[in-house]
Design a protein around this motif. Structure first.
Motif, PDB file in Angstrom:
ATOM      1  N   LYS B  74      20.121   0.757 -37.809  1.00 49.12           N
ATOM      2  CA  LYS B  74      19.958   2.377 -36.921  1.00 49.12           C
ATOM      3  C   LYS B  74      19.063   2.029 -35.944  1.00 49.12           C
ATOM      4  O   LYS B  74      17.808   2.458 -35.786  1.00 49.12           O
ATOM      5  CB  LYS B  74      19.321   2.880 -38.065  1.00 49.12           C
ATOM      6  CG  LYS B  74      19.417   4.652 -37.796  1.00 49.12           C
ATOM      7  CD  LYS B  74      18.642   5.329 -38.956  1.00 49.12           C
ATOM      8  CE  LYS B  74      18.229   6.612 -38.787  1.00 49.12           C
ATOM      9  NZ  LYS B  74      17.778   7.088 -39.880  1.00 49.12           N
ATOM     10  N   THR B  75      19.507   1.156 -34.801  1.00 51.91           N
ATOM     11  CA  THR B  75      18.692   0.761 -33.872  1.00 51.91           C
ATOM     12  C   THR B  75      19.152   1.359 -32.245  1.00 51.91           C
ATOM     13  O   THR B  75      20.443   1.417 -32.335  1.00 51.91           O
ATOM     14  CB  THR B  75      18.601  -0.909 -33.674  1.00 51.91           C
ATOM     15  OG1 THR B  75      19.627  -1.258 -33.439  1.00 51.91           O
ATOM     16  CG2 THR B  75      17.981  -1.384 -34.979  1.00 51.91           C
ATOM     17  N   ILE B  76      18.246   0.974 -31.210  1.00 51.74           N
ATOM     18  CA  ILE B  76      18.827   1.432 -30.056  1.00 51.74           C
ATOM     19  C   ILE B  76      19.954   0.431 -29.756  1.00 51.74           C
ATOM     20  O   ILE B  76      20.817   1.100 -28.783  1.00 51.74           O
ATOM     21  CB  ILE B  76      17.483   1.223 -29.151  1.00 51.74           C
ATOM     22  CG1 ILE B  76      17.964   2.018 -27.635  1.00 51.74           C
ATOM     23  CG2 ILE B  76      16.969  -0.149 -28.854  1.00 51.74           C
ATOM     24  CD1 ILE B  76      18.379   3.463 -27.694  1.00 51.74           C
ATOM     25  N   ASP B  77      19.882  -0.784 -30.169  1.00 52.61           N
ATOM     26  CA  ASP B  77      20.950  -1.676 -29.730  1.00 52.61           C
ATOM     27  C   ASP B  77      22.541  -1.264 -30.003  1.00 52.61           C
ATOM     28  O   ASP B  77      23.274  -1.059 -29.381  1.00 52.61           O
ATOM     29  CB  ASP B  77      21.032  -3.011 -30.250  1.00 52.61           C
ATOM     30  CG  ASP B  77      19.781  -3.847 -29.573  1.00 52.61           C
ATOM     31  OD1 ASP B  77      19.403  -3.550 -28.348  1.00 52.61           O
ATOM     32  OD2 ASP B  77      18.944  -4.536 -30.299  1.00 52.61           O
ATOM     33  N   PHE B  78      22.408  -0.738 -31.399  1.00 52.68           N
ATOM     34  CA  PHE B  78      23.848  -0.264 -31.789  1.00 52.68           C
ATOM     35  C   PHE B  78      23.931   1.065 -30.995  1.00 52.68           C
ATOM     36  O   PHE B  78      25.201   1.573 -30.912  1.00 52.68           O
ATOM     37  CB  PHE B  78      23.681  -0.088 -33.504  1.00 52.68           C
ATOM     38  CG  PHE B  78      23.911  -1.198 -34.147  1.00 52.68           C
ATOM     39  CD1 PHE B  78      25.425  -1.543 -34.471  1.00 52.68           C
ATOM     40  CD2 PHE B  78      22.991  -2.154 -34.394  1.00 52.68           C
ATOM     41  CE1 PHE B  78      25.611  -2.758 -34.962  1.00 52.68           C
ATOM     42  CE2 PHE B  78      23.512  -3.256 -35.198  1.00 52.68           C
ATOM     43  CZ  PHE B  78      24.831  -3.577 -35.518  1.00 52.68           C
ATOM     44  N   CYS B  79      23.070   2.185 -30.685  1.00 56.72           N
ATOM     45  CA  CYS B  79      22.998   3.294 -30.271  1.00 56.72           C
ATOM     46  C   CYS B  79      23.669   3.011 -28.625  1.00 56.72           C
ATOM     47  O   CYS B  79      24.449   3.632 -28.175  1.00 56.72           O
ATOM     48  CB  CYS B  79      21.930   4.158 -29.872  1.00 56.72           C
ATOM     49  SG  CYS B  79      21.920   5.569 -29.217  1.00 56.72           S
ATOM     50  N   GLY B 110      24.551  11.300 -34.198  1.00 58.11           N
ATOM     51  CA  GLY B 110      23.933  12.576 -33.743  1.00 58.11           C
ATOM     52  C   GLY B 110      23.243  12.328 -32.317  1.00 58.11           C
ATOM     53  O   GLY B 110      23.041  12.897 -31.419  1.00 58.11           O
ATOM     54  N   PHE B 111      22.203  11.324 -32.548  1.00 52.09           N
ATOM     55  CA  PHE B 111      21.420  10.988 -31.402  1.00 52.09           C
ATOM     56  C   PHE B 111      22.211  10.543 -30.276  1.00 52.09           C
ATOM     57  O   PHE B 111      22.018  10.842 -29.097  1.00 52.09           O
ATOM     58  CB  PHE B 111      20.530   9.749 -31.803  1.00 52.09           C
ATOM     59  CG  PHE B 111      19.470   9.468 -30.631  1.00 52.09           C
ATOM     60  CD1 PHE B 111      18.541  10.280 -29.980  1.00 52.09           C
ATOM     61  CD2 PHE B 111      19.401   8.002 -30.013  1.00 52.09           C
ATOM     62  CE1 PHE B 111      17.664  10.060 -28.769  1.00 52.09           C
ATOM     63  CE2 PHE B 111      18.619   7.931 -29.022  1.00 52.09           C
ATOM     64  CZ  PHE B 111      17.810   8.773 -28.393  1.00 52.09           C
ATOM     65  N   ALA B 112      23.115   9.481 -30.516  1.00 50.33           N
ATOM     66  CA  ALA B 112      23.951   9.102 -29.439  1.00 50.33           C
ATOM     67  C   ALA B 112      24.436  10.285 -28.605  1.00 50.33           C
ATOM     68  O   ALA B 112      24.804  10.410 -27.629  1.00 50.33           O
ATOM     69  CB  ALA B 112      25.117   8.028 -29.752  1.00 50.33           C
ATOM     70  N   ALA B 113      25.293  11.301 -29.418  1.00 51.76           N
ATOM     71  CA  ALA B 113      26.009  12.527 -28.864  1.00 51.76           C
ATOM     72  C   ALA B 113      24.989  13.547 -28.363  1.00 51.76           C
ATOM     73  O   ALA B 113      25.356  14.033 -27.116  1.00 51.76           O
ATOM     74  CB  ALA B 113      26.840  13.292 -30.126  1.00 51.76           C
ATOM     75  N   SER B 114      23.816  13.471 -28.849  1.00 51.05           N
ATOM     76  CA  SER B 114      22.993  14.654 -28.349  1.00 51.05           C
ATOM     77  C   SER B 114      22.229  14.149 -26.851  1.00 51.05           C
ATOM     78  O   SER B 114      21.684  14.929 -26.173  1.00 51.05           O
ATOM     79  CB  SER B 114      21.524  15.058 -29.193  1.00 51.05           C
ATOM     80  OG  SER B 114      20.794  13.970 -29.260  1.00 51.05           O
ATOM     81  N   THR B 115      22.429  12.717 -26.666  1.00 51.96           N
ATOM     82  CA  THR B 115      21.863  12.159 -25.392  1.00 51.96           C
ATOM     83  C   THR B 115      22.848  11.848 -24.434  1.00 51.96           C
ATOM     84  O   THR B 115      22.653  11.559 -23.094  1.00 51.96           O
ATOM     85  CB  THR B 115      20.877  11.217 -25.587  1.00 51.96           C
ATOM     86  OG1 THR B 115      21.665  10.362 -26.498  1.00 51.96           O
ATOM     87  CG2 THR B 115      19.630  11.570 -26.242  1.00 51.96           C
ATOM     88  N   PHE B 116      24.261  11.799 -24.764  1.00 55.49           N
ATOM     89  CA  PHE B 116      25.275  11.270 -23.874  1.00 55.49           C
ATOM     90  C   PHE B 116      25.766  12.671 -23.131  1.00 55.49           C
ATOM     91  O   PHE B 116      26.211  13.592 -23.422  1.00 55.49           O
ATOM     92  CB  PHE B 116      26.521  11.012 -24.752  1.00 55.49           C
ATOM     93  CG  PHE B 116      27.732  10.477 -23.996  1.00 55.49           C
ATOM     94  CD1 PHE B 116      27.484   9.102 -23.460  1.00 55.49           C
ATOM     95  CD2 PHE B 116      28.679  10.928 -23.739  1.00 55.49           C
ATOM     96  CE1 PHE B 116      28.548   8.415 -22.681  1.00 55.49           C
ATOM     97  CE2 PHE B 116      29.779  10.521 -22.917  1.00 55.49           C
ATOM     98  CZ  PHE B 116      29.716   9.192 -22.451  1.00 55.49           C
ATOM     99  N   LYS B 117      25.587  12.341 -21.614  1.00 50.53           N
ATOM    100  CA  LYS B 117      25.820  13.373 -20.756  1.00 50.53           C
ATOM    101  C   LYS B 117      25.132  14.558 -21.094  1.00 50.53           C
ATOM    102  O   LYS B 117      25.425  15.710 -20.704  1.00 50.53           O
ATOM    103  CB  LYS B 117      27.413  13.647 -20.698  1.00 50.53           C
ATOM    104  CG  LYS B 117      28.081  12.483 -20.255  1.00 50.53           C
ATOM    105  CD  LYS B 117      29.704  12.747 -19.959  1.00 50.53           C
ATOM    106  CE  LYS B 117      30.352  11.618 -19.388  1.00 50.53           C
ATOM    107  NZ  LYS B 117      31.674  11.716 -18.695  1.00 50.53           N
ATOM    108  N   ARG B 118      23.892  14.172 -21.501  1.00 51.11           N
ATOM    109  CA  ARG B 118      22.790  15.224 -21.849  1.00 51.11           C
ATOM    110  C   ARG B 118      23.337  16.348 -23.052  1.00 51.11           C
ATOM    111  O   ARG B 118      23.035  17.297 -22.955  1.00 51.11           O
ATOM    112  CB  ARG B 118      22.526  16.123 -20.501  1.00 51.11           C
ATOM    113  CG  ARG B 118      21.762  15.294 -19.555  1.00 51.11           C
ATOM    114  CD  ARG B 118      21.075  16.147 -18.729  1.00 51.11           C
ATOM    115  NE  ARG B 118      20.327  15.306 -17.794  1.00 51.11           N
ATOM    116  CZ  ARG B 118      20.838  15.041 -16.416  1.00 51.11           C
ATOM    117  NH1 ARG B 118      22.052  15.686 -16.177  1.00 51.11           N
ATOM    118  NH2 ARG B 118      20.185  14.332 -15.546  1.00 51.11           N
ATOM    119  N   GLY B 119      24.209  15.724 -23.871  1.00 46.96           N
ATOM    120  CA  GLY B 119      24.670  16.460 -25.072  1.00 46.96           C
ATOM    121  C   GLY B 119      26.051  16.762 -25.114  1.00 46.96           C
ATOM    122  O   GLY B 119      26.622  17.600 -24.381  1.00 46.96           O
ATOM    123  N   ILE B 120      26.673  16.137 -25.923  1.00 52.70           N
ATOM    124  CA  ILE B 120      28.186  16.597 -26.371  1.00 52.70           C
ATOM    125  C   ILE B 120      28.205  16.737 -27.801  1.00 52.70           C
ATOM    126  O   ILE B 120      27.317  16.659 -28.542  1.00 52.70           O
ATOM    127  CB  ILE B 120      29.282  15.325 -26.293  1.00 52.70           C
ATOM    128  CG1 ILE B 120      29.157  14.240 -27.083  1.00 52.70           C
ATOM    129  CG2 ILE B 120      29.358  14.801 -24.771  1.00 52.70           C
ATOM    130  CD1 ILE B 120      30.049  13.093 -27.286  1.00 52.70           C
TER     131      ILE B 120
END
Lengths: 358, 358
Positions: B74-79, B110-120
């Motif tokens: 659950k790390t930034i690398d996997f994100c 959820g974190f990846a999605a909430s920050t991808f293109k400012r939220g998908i």
């Protein structure tokens, strides 16, 4: 207009201060119930801007986090660096991050703050023309990845923005011109009188009044559409082509790459041409006026025919697109825009050809 | 209670489906106006859960993103890996990410999605007891950094959550017990009758009815305080000590580390003891009841005196603290809580000593 008369501009839940701003910053810091302060700078703002702020913040202790300067530093690696510094310095949920710098610092710092412990407060002290007129309202935070600008980010509003004209005096003129492109864009999309005023002003250091007008225009658009579903796309004028050219330059120009404003000026020329081409209403003479002003202010950039396909590929990756289409914001006239114009690859190539032949 | 009677639970702007959930997922996917679908799994859910979903999603194409399993992923690398896959697969703002897995997958996705293109948009299909009762409501997304759990994240609600009991049958019993700790916590902080019911139930695979009761309790608390300013801190019972023990185990136990629930069970024992010690109202006999149930279900974990200082240091770094204090949620009685109890380092050490001596 006396700058003392410039009232704070109300954005989404916070104020943009343009008058006596550094004292307003001190007031804000003193009145907020914060446990700790952090200031984020880049190597230039540490030298040129931080001393003016420190002078006001007498007696307040804070931890300084400095990143390298430049768009190439707007990456997840630098963001991880900021997160780790916040951890090491013991930032808690009641800490405040003060971002002092251009768009890279305010965007990256805003993103770091909006995601640290699921969000701590931050304020922005934009120190370039570009960040004063562009990043000061809108609530966009972000970093670049894989050469795609702002692909990772959040919509999070700062708690306040402090615009201080004194910082502009430390900027190289090329940096000032970069920000001016966004001011000119605000005129082109929303206010013909402002466009005329800019054309006829001494723009070596834009006045606080002109900066304020830009912030007001952008703020009005942003408030009407905070998460970019419709009206806010107006602000993308010049940015479909412009972002692609900017990214290409960042990746390929070894010596010196285009500034954001130089790239957006190219984008505005191409997209003004597309406006005429696609009969959105912009007249030939308005196109010529636009081109004349932009080519007078910004140096010509060589774009070879052989580069067009790579640029088109970059435009396809733009986060503004949906599905496989390329989406542009065009002009109906100087002072009015038209969103969601689907442009074909051929049309975009032709627009680049038009620019290249100027 | 017939599970067919379990109505969707309304959380903040979305529903948690507990009945016929995979068909509800298909309905959701069909009715949403999405341009593309992505499914995020881990190596286990790809094998054990994805086939059941694929069976329902007949004819729908999607791109699969798989990460390794386990809290250490659950790390930034996997994100970053997830962000880059989304870029490479051409995800746009109208894409949907379907997170299929335990808390690591739903939090990180959820974190990846909430920050991808400012939220998908994203939806969660929690496949463990823990993620069904804990991560299904609350809108917390996040990743760990520098051994601090969920230090980076956002508050972002999924568009829907689909809870399917069939997935639980594929879980090892230790994994089921891990989730059960959160269910027991829900009883302890909010519902004495539910605590009694859990004590007397066959918990080898918790029934959908019991899962639903937990979701209802957590949902009620979360709705009353979405961003954890007050009531929501109730959910932190057992987590001040528990998170520290969990982090310590992750960093130091080479062979096999504690599960989240095992660590939280230890935390609940310590914090129930602190409740009595600090006279919050919990009686000795309630403490004994709590300890008896928890020690029956969870194996004893050896914590040496020499480890206490390191654990206290970890508690100080907990993101729930403000300033230099260590903040706990304690019990007033079985079924009621008391937030913002400041505990001293000595008190916390003593509570660890109490656990160690059991």
């Amino acid at each position: 207009m006396d700058t003392a008369q410039i009232q704070p501009i109300e954005s989404i839940g916070y104020n943009v201060y343009l008058n006596d701003s550094l004292n307003e910053l001190v007031n804000f810091v003193e009145q907020g119930n914060y446990s700790k302060f952090f200031i984020l700078t880049d190597e230039f703002t540490t030298v040129h801007c931080l001393p003016l702020i420190e002078e006001k913040l007498t007696g307040k202790t804070y931890d300084l986090i400095e990143i390298s300067a430049g768009e190439e530093c707007k990456t997840i690696d630098f963001c991880i660096g900021v997160w780790k510094m916040l951890i090491d310095f013991g930032a808690d949920r009641r800490s405040l991050l003060i971002n002092v710098g251009g768009g890279v610092v305010t965007d990256l710092g805003g993103f770091a703050a909006s995601t640290f412990k699921r969000g701590i407060d931050f304020v922005n002290v934009p120190t370039t023309v570009l960040s004063q007129v562009d990043a000061s309202v809108g609530g966009k935070t972000g970093i670049d990845m894989d050469s795609i600008k702002n692909i990772i980010g959040t919509f999070t509003q700062p708690k306040a923005v402090f615009i201080e004209q004194a910082f502009l005096k430390t900027l190289p003129s090329r940096e000032i011109l970069s920000g001016l492109a966004e001011m000119l864009k605000h005129g082109l999309i929303a206010d013909a009188a402002y466009w005329e005023a800019l054309k006829n002003s001494d723009l070596s250091i834009p006045s606080t009044e002109l900066i304020a007008q830009s912030v007001v225009i952008k703020n009005r658009i942003v408030i009407s559409d905070p998460t970019e579903k419709s009206h806010r796309k107006a602000l993308n004028f010049g940015h479909t082509v412009g972002h692609a050219v900017e990214t290409w330059s960042l990746d390929h120009d070894e010596k010196e790459h285009l500034t954001h404003g130089e790239a957006i000026a190219i984008g505005m020329i191409c997209e003004a041409w597309l406006s005429v081409k696609k009969n959105t209403g912009l007249t030939e003479s308005e196109l010529n006026d636009t081109v004349k002003v932009l080519t007078r202010l910004y140096p010509k950039y060589e774009i070879k025919d052989s580069t067009f396909p790579a640029l088109i590929e970059l435009m396809k990756k733009d986060k503004k697109n949906e599905g496989n289409t390329i989406n542009c914001t065009l002009l109906k006239a100087i002072g009015t825009y038209s969103i969601n114009a689907i442009c074909t690859e051929d049309e975009l190539s032709e627009s680049l050809k038009y620019y290249a032949a100027l």
